[in-house]
Design a protein around this motif. Structure first.
Motif, PDB file in Angstrom:
ATOM      1  N   ASP A 101       4.077  -7.674   0.167  1.00  0.00           N
ATOM      2  CA  ASP A 101       4.195  -6.027   0.560  1.00  0.00           C
ATOM      3  C   ASP A 101       5.836  -5.593   0.337  1.00  0.00           C
ATOM      4  N   ARG A 102       5.952  -4.770  -0.506  1.00  0.00           N
ATOM      5  CA  ARG A 102       7.400  -4.496  -1.034  1.00  0.00           C
ATOM      6  C   ARG A 102       8.290  -3.958   0.321  1.00  0.00           C
ATOM      7  N   ASP A 103       7.616  -3.558   1.495  1.00  0.00           N
ATOM      8  CA  ASP A 103       8.234  -2.992   2.482  1.00  0.00           C
ATOM      9  C   ASP A 103       8.838  -4.294   3.313  1.00  0.00           C
ATOM     10  N   GLU A 104       8.254  -5.570   3.102  1.00  0.00           N
ATOM     11  CA  GLU A 104       8.780  -6.645   3.774  1.00  0.00           C
ATOM     12  C   GLU A 104       9.617  -7.555   3.148  1.00  0.00           C
TER      13      GLU A 104
END
Length: 169
Positions: A101-104
């Motif tokens: 996940d890009r947000d992680e």
């Protein structure tokens, strides 16, 4: 968040992903230190990875870059250590998911004399040099099947060497 800024790797900030060894400071408790006539050295108290690893080298480009895809190794740890120039490693937490996940995604600067060992299943991109293209070594058990690169969920994210890290950019 459209940019991930790398920060210097430490045992504390990297603990979610694996281990860090500092082979230059003469103080890392995970390292055996020896001294001789005109030299000193250190080596890890335990094997670097859990298995009979292969040594490889990757010639990475330069930060910043767009992190579009990552890989993970389900059957081996992977160690990364640079040659003469610091490199940036982008990682995402280990998961059973189909993609990171890009947000992680987080990014870390690995300096010469440091080694990081990623746990199994940790998503990661190829490293890039902080101030120019830079080769780096890696160690992992090879021949364990496919290690597919998959697109980052949510789309690419820019990875940059952060200002204020004390590194020359």
């Amino acid at each position: 968040m459209n940019v991930v800024h790398a920060r210097p790797v430490t045992p504390d900030n990297f603990s979610r992903y694996g281990r860090v060894y500092d082979l230059t400071g003469d103080t890392d408790g995970k390292v055996v230190w020896t001294v001789g006539d005109g030299w000193n050295d250190g080596f890890t108290k335990t094997p670097l990875i859990d298995g009979r690893g292969h040594l490889g080298i990757t010639r990475g480009g330069q930060a910043p870059w767009d992190c579009r895809a990552m890989e993970r190794h389900q059957l081996t740890e992977e160690a990364i250590f640079c040659l003469a120039e610091p490199v940036v490693l982008a990682v995402a937490p280990a998961s059973d998911g189909e993609a990171p996940d890009r947000d992680e995604i987080e990014a870390f600067v690995i300096a010469p004399g440091q080694a990081v060992v990623m746990d199994r299943n940790v998503w990661h991109d190829a490293c890039r040099g902080v101030s120019g293209p830079a080769p780096y070594y890696w160690m992992a058990v090879c021949g364990l099947g496919e290690s597919p690169w998959v697109a980052v969920s949510g789309g690419p994210i820019k990875v940059s060497a952060a200002a204020g890290t004390g590194l020359t950019l």
